[in-house]
Design a protein around this motif. Structure first.
Motif, PDB file in Angstrom:
ATOM      1  N   PRO A 155      27.418  62.567  72.791  1.00 18.05           N
ATOM      2  CA  PRO A 155      27.827  61.566  71.798  1.00 18.05           C
ATOM      3  C   PRO A 155      29.355  61.514  71.666  1.00 18.05           C
ATOM      4  CG  PRO A 155      25.968  62.834  70.996  1.00 18.05           C
ATOM      5  CD  PRO A 155      26.412  63.505  72.264  1.00 18.05           C
ATOM      6  N   GLY A 156      29.878  60.301  71.622  1.00 22.57           N
ATOM      7  CA  GLY A 156      31.322  60.113  71.568  1.00 22.57           C
ATOM      8  C   GLY A 156      31.936  59.785  72.907  1.00 22.57           C
ATOM      9  N   ASP A 157      31.200  60.068  73.993  1.00 21.91           N
ATOM     10  CA  ASP A 157      31.665  59.703  75.330  1.00 21.91           C
ATOM     11  C   ASP A 157      31.231  58.274  75.659  1.00 21.91           C
ATOM     12  OD1 ASP A 157      32.746  62.243  75.756  1.00 21.91           O
ATOM     13  OD2 ASP A 157      30.876  63.015  76.624  1.00 21.91           O
ATOM     14  N   ALA A 158      31.787  57.748  76.735  1.00 21.37           N
ATOM     15  CA  ALA A 158      31.418  56.412  77.201  1.00 21.37           C
ATOM     16  C   ALA A 158      31.220  56.431  78.708  1.00 21.37           C
ATOM     17  CB  ALA A 158      32.485  55.390  76.818  1.00 21.37           C
ATOM     18  N   VAL A 159      30.428  55.492  79.198  1.00 25.94           N
ATOM     19  CA  VAL A 159      30.234  55.272  80.632  1.00 25.94           C
ATOM     20  C   VAL A 159      30.470  53.796  80.897  1.00 25.94           C
ATOM     21  CG1 VAL A 159      28.582  57.166  80.803  1.00 25.94           C
ATOM     22  CG2 VAL A 159      27.750  54.824  80.433  1.00 25.94           C
ATOM     23  N   GLY A 181      23.305  59.602  74.427  1.00 28.11           N
ATOM     24  CA  GLY A 181      23.963  59.193  73.200  1.00 28.11           C
ATOM     25  C   GLY A 181      25.364  58.655  73.394  1.00 28.11           C
ATOM     26  N   VAL A 182      25.614  58.005  74.537  1.00 28.46           N
ATOM     27  CA  VAL A 182      26.962  57.551  74.862  1.00 28.46           C
ATOM     28  C   VAL A 182      27.108  56.053  74.619  1.00 28.46           C
ATOM     29  CG1 VAL A 182      27.266  59.355  76.590  1.00 28.46           C
ATOM     30  CG2 VAL A 182      26.372  57.117  77.294  1.00 28.46           C
ATOM     31  N   GLU A 183      28.348  55.600  74.576  1.00 22.89           N
ATOM     32  CA  GLU A 183      28.640  54.178  74.566  1.00 22.89           C
ATOM     33  C   GLU A 183      28.605  53.666  76.001  1.00 22.89           C
ATOM     34  OE1 GLU A 183      32.364  51.116  73.580  1.00 22.89           O
ATOM     35  OE2 GLU A 183      32.528  53.255  73.107  1.00 22.89           O
ATOM     36  N   VAL A 184      28.026  52.491  76.212  1.00 17.08           N
ATOM     37  CA  VAL A 184      27.939  51.906  77.552  1.00 17.08           C
ATOM     38  C   VAL A 184      28.804  50.647  77.591  1.00 17.08           C
ATOM     39  CG1 VAL A 184      26.424  50.967  79.323  1.00 17.08           C
ATOM     40  CG2 VAL A 184      25.595  52.809  77.840  1.00 17.08           C
ATOM     41  N   TYR A 202      40.529  48.170  87.067  1.00 17.02           N
ATOM     42  CA  TYR A 202      40.023  49.497  86.718  1.00 17.02           C
ATOM     43  C   TYR A 202      41.075  50.333  85.990  1.00 17.02           C
ATOM     44  CZ  TYR A 202      35.515  48.955  88.975  1.00 17.02           C
ATOM     45  OH  TYR A 202      34.235  48.549  89.276  1.00 17.02           O
ATOM     46  N   GLU A 203      42.322  50.134  86.319  1.00 16.71           N
ATOM     47  CA  GLU A 203      43.365  50.854  85.591  1.00 16.71           C
ATOM     48  C   GLU A 203      43.378  50.439  84.121  1.00 16.71           C
ATOM     49  OE1 GLU A 203      47.995  52.244  86.134  1.00 16.71           O
ATOM     50  OE2 GLU A 203      47.342  50.391  87.097  1.00 16.71           O
ATOM     51  N   ARG A 204      43.253  49.136  83.856  1.00 19.92           N
ATOM     52  CA  ARG A 204      43.184  48.666  82.469  1.00 19.92           C
ATOM     53  C   ARG A 204      41.938  49.202  81.766  1.00 19.92           C
ATOM     54  NH1 ARG A 204      44.870  43.827  84.878  1.00 19.92           N
ATOM     55  NH2 ARG A 204      42.713  43.050  84.865  1.00 19.92           N
ATOM     56  N   LEU A 205      40.816  49.168  82.479  1.00 10.99           N
ATOM     57  CA  LEU A 205      39.561  49.644  81.902  1.00 10.99           C
ATOM     58  C   LEU A 205      39.674  51.098  81.465  1.00 10.99           C
ATOM     59  CD1 LEU A 205      36.455  49.270  81.401  1.00 10.99           C
ATOM     60  CD2 LEU A 205      36.138  50.098  83.741  1.00 10.99           C
ATOM     61  N   LEU A 206      40.212  51.948  82.339  1.00  7.33           N
ATOM     62  CA  LEU A 206      40.305  53.374  82.035  1.00  7.33           C
ATOM     63  C   LEU A 206      41.380  53.664  80.997  1.00  7.33           C
ATOM     64  CD1 LEU A 206      39.902  54.716  85.682  1.00  7.33           C
ATOM     65  CD2 LEU A 206      38.209  54.866  83.852  1.00  7.33           C
ATOM     66  N   THR A 207      42.448  52.888  81.010  1.00  7.41           N
ATOM     67  CA  THR A 207      43.531  53.105  80.050  1.00  7.41           C
ATOM     68  C   THR A 207      43.120  52.700  78.642  1.00  7.41           C
ATOM     69  OG1 THR A 207      45.198  52.769  81.764  1.00  7.41           O
ATOM     70  CG2 THR A 207      45.923  52.538  79.489  1.00  7.41           C
ATOM     71  N   THR A 208      42.428  51.592  78.530  1.00  2.01           N
ATOM     72  CA  THR A 208      42.053  51.092  77.200  1.00  2.01           C
ATOM     73  C   THR A 208      40.764  51.716  76.674  1.00  2.01           C
ATOM     74  OG1 THR A 208      40.903  49.205  78.212  1.00  2.01           O
ATOM     75  CG2 THR A 208      43.208  48.893  77.574  1.00  2.01           C
ATOM     76  N   ASN A 209      40.072  52.464  77.511  1.00  2.13           N
ATOM     77  CA  ASN A 209      38.820  53.124  77.085  1.00  2.13           C
ATOM     78  C   ASN A 209      38.861  54.602  77.463  1.00  2.13           C
ATOM     79  OD1 ASN A 209      36.905  50.716  76.259  1.00  2.13           O
ATOM     80  ND2 ASN A 209      37.925  50.093  78.154  1.00  2.13           N
ATOM     81  N   LYS A 211      37.589  57.090  76.299  1.00  2.00           N
ATOM     82  CA  LYS A 211      36.354  57.855  76.105  1.00  2.00           C
ATOM     83  C   LYS A 211      35.462  57.840  77.346  1.00  2.00           C
ATOM     84  CE  LYS A 211      35.017  55.519  72.503  1.00  2.00           C
ATOM     85  NZ  LYS A 211      34.171  55.104  71.338  1.00  2.00           N
ATOM     86  N   ILE A 212      35.779  56.984  78.325  1.00  2.00           N
ATOM     87  CA  ILE A 212      34.948  56.920  79.530  1.00  2.00           C
ATOM     88  C   ILE A 212      34.972  58.253  80.270  1.00  2.00           C
ATOM     89  CG2 ILE A 212      34.702  55.868  81.814  1.00  2.00           C
ATOM     90  CD1 ILE A 212      35.696  53.247  80.630  1.00  2.00           C
ATOM     91  N   LYS A 213      33.784  58.761  80.584  1.00  2.00           N
ATOM     92  CA  LYS A 213      33.650  60.012  81.332  1.00  2.00           C
ATOM     93  C   LYS A 213      32.925  59.831  82.664  1.00  2.00           C
ATOM     94  CE  LYS A 213      35.664  62.420  78.174  1.00  2.00           C
ATOM     95  NZ  LYS A 213      37.053  62.900  78.415  1.00  2.00           N
TER      96      LYS A 213
END
Length: 447
Positions: A155-159, A181-184, A202-209, A211-213
């Motif tokens: 919980p608290g992580d994202a994919v 229990g992750v954010e998708v 993908y750089e924007r995606l990872l920088t702005t999110n 929590k993505i693991k």
């Protein structure tokens, strides 16, 4: 209307050495031009660079003779699964006969060691250690096990995944919401795409999110054929502590690479697409030092926790399929991965370059060869629904004898996928281009 392929391509639209019980082909059987007990002499490319050989029609006609294909239609829908060369068909038939004849006497005593040889051969060919490879019934099974088994989430992580990823893999990523229990996060890749635009995305995606693991990536999109810069994205993700799972269902055998080139610790492969093994064959790759990140499959205890095979449990599979895999690898090695890649790109370029200037035809891969292989999709401007793309596909088949398939799921609207194979020739590609030009006229949407 007579749609015999030989008429259509010239007329108008209206008119292995066997080992251990005689089943598993050895690497020696892959020597170009050397006869295999599973079939006739395998292809031997002429001398020259892959780009030079790609245009040698006489050689590719000899390759095509290793396939026994219908003439009823020009099949440009080879992304579904790959046709088996004749040596693979024979190997599969031999394996089936032996299994049925010797039954459990063979399966209990010899099959285990023979299928282990297959696993060793796969590892050698893809550039991995055998301890990193587990055989599956396909890439979907492999990737579902990798995604579901990834145990570094809470919980608290994202994919995250993208619109061009395969449907079943999207479902598995969505399922992690309940399982872990992750954010998708679903993201849409840029269109029109370029290599740099995808990297920037993908750089924007990872920088702005942050929590993505876990990030799902697809090496060759089954929807459009786009080949993102997987290694660069994987490196970018790893620098942020993000793991990647790579869907290589369509890439191995279509593109020339080894698994280490992808840079990802978790990859799912098909063998029944561009390698040409029987339907129902694939494998998973787990980088050896990352095995603890994937749970044992439903608590599997047939293999120990340090054995990659405990990460997938398929039950009793079609054993003859697996035993025919070495024959497919023999054929793949005989033709040569660089030559296959160059030939498939040539066939793609042949039809694409004849429709690039058609105003209402949208090509969904850029012209950078690093971003495509055999598969490329197109859209006729304004035709973005399932009914519209189905009508176009039917028109191309019924009126031109060219078989393609619609693909949904692309954020900007549905597309038609064109995927040539080694048994296709340049006349087939020319016919596809002619059919697309005609469809562009027939299905033009008024401004």
């Amino acid at each position: 209307m007579d749609l015999n392929r030989r008429t259509l391509v010239t007329g108008s639209a209206g008119a292995g050495l066997l080992a251990m019980g005689g089943l598993v082909a050895s690497p020696a059987a892959a020597s170009p031009g050397r006869p295999s007990k599973a079939g006739n002499a395998l292809p031997k490319p002429p001398k020259g660079s892959p780009e030079h050989v790609a245009g040698q029609e006489r050689f590719w006609a000899s390759v095509a003779r290793h396939y026994d294909m219908t003439d009823d239609v020009i099949n440009f829908e080879n992304g579904y699964f790959g046709a088996n060369p004749k040596n693979v068909r024979r190997a599969f038939t031999q394996a089936t006969e032996k299994i049925q004849h010797e039954n459990s006497w063979y399966m209990r005593r010899e099959y285990g060691s023979e299928v282990e040889q297959v696993r060793v051969r796969i590892a050698q060919e893809v550039g991995a250690s055998v301890e990193e490879i587990a055989i599956t019934r396909g890439a979907t099974e492999a990737l579902q096990a990798l995604i579901a088994g990834y145990n570094r989430l809470g919980p608290g992580d994202a994919v995250a995944y993208a619109d061009l990823d395969y449907d079943s893999m999207q479902y598995a990523m969505e399922w992690l919401r309940d399982r872990r229990g992750v954010e998708v996060i679903k993201t849409n890749l840029p269109e029109p795409a370029t290599r740099q635009a995808v990297l920037d995305h993908y750089e924007r995606l990872l920088t702005t999110n942050p929590k993505i693991k876990l990030l799902l990536l697809t090496h060759v999109s089954h929807r459009t054929g786009l080949v993102p810069p997987i290694a660069a994205i994987t490196e970018m993700a790893a620098a942020r502590g993000v793991d990647t799972v790579v869907d290589a269902a369509h890439s191995w055998g279509q593109l020339d690479f080894s698994v280490k080139d992808l840079g990802s610790p978790f990859v799912g492969f098909n063998l029944h697409k561009w390698i040409g093994a029987p339907l129902g064959c694939g494998f998973m790759y787990i980088q050896e030092d990352r095995l603890p990140a994937i749970d044992r499959h439903f608590g599997d205890q047939d293999y120990g926790p340090e054995d990659v095979r405990s990460r997938i449990h398929t039950g009793t599979a079609n054993s003859a399929n697996y035993l025919a895999v070495p024959a497919a690898l023999d054929f793949h090695a005989a033709v040569g991965a660089p030559y296959k890649q160059a030939r498939l790109r040539l066939l793609r370029d042949r039809w694409v370059h004849q429709v690039l200037e058609v105003p209402n035809v949208e090509i969904l891969t850029p012209e950078d060869p690093l971003t495509y292989g055999a598969i490329t999709a197109f859209r006729i401007t304004g035709n973005t629904t399932s009914a519209q793309t189905t009508a176009i596909a039917n028109y191309m088949t019924d009126e031109w004898g060219v078989f393609t398939v619609r693909r949904g799921g692309v954020a900007a609207g549905e597309v038609l996928r064109v995927s040539p194979a080694l048994y296709n020739d340049v006349k087939d590609a020319d016919r596809a281009a002619e059919a697309i030009r005609a469809a562009a006229r027939r299905f033009r949407v008024a401004d």
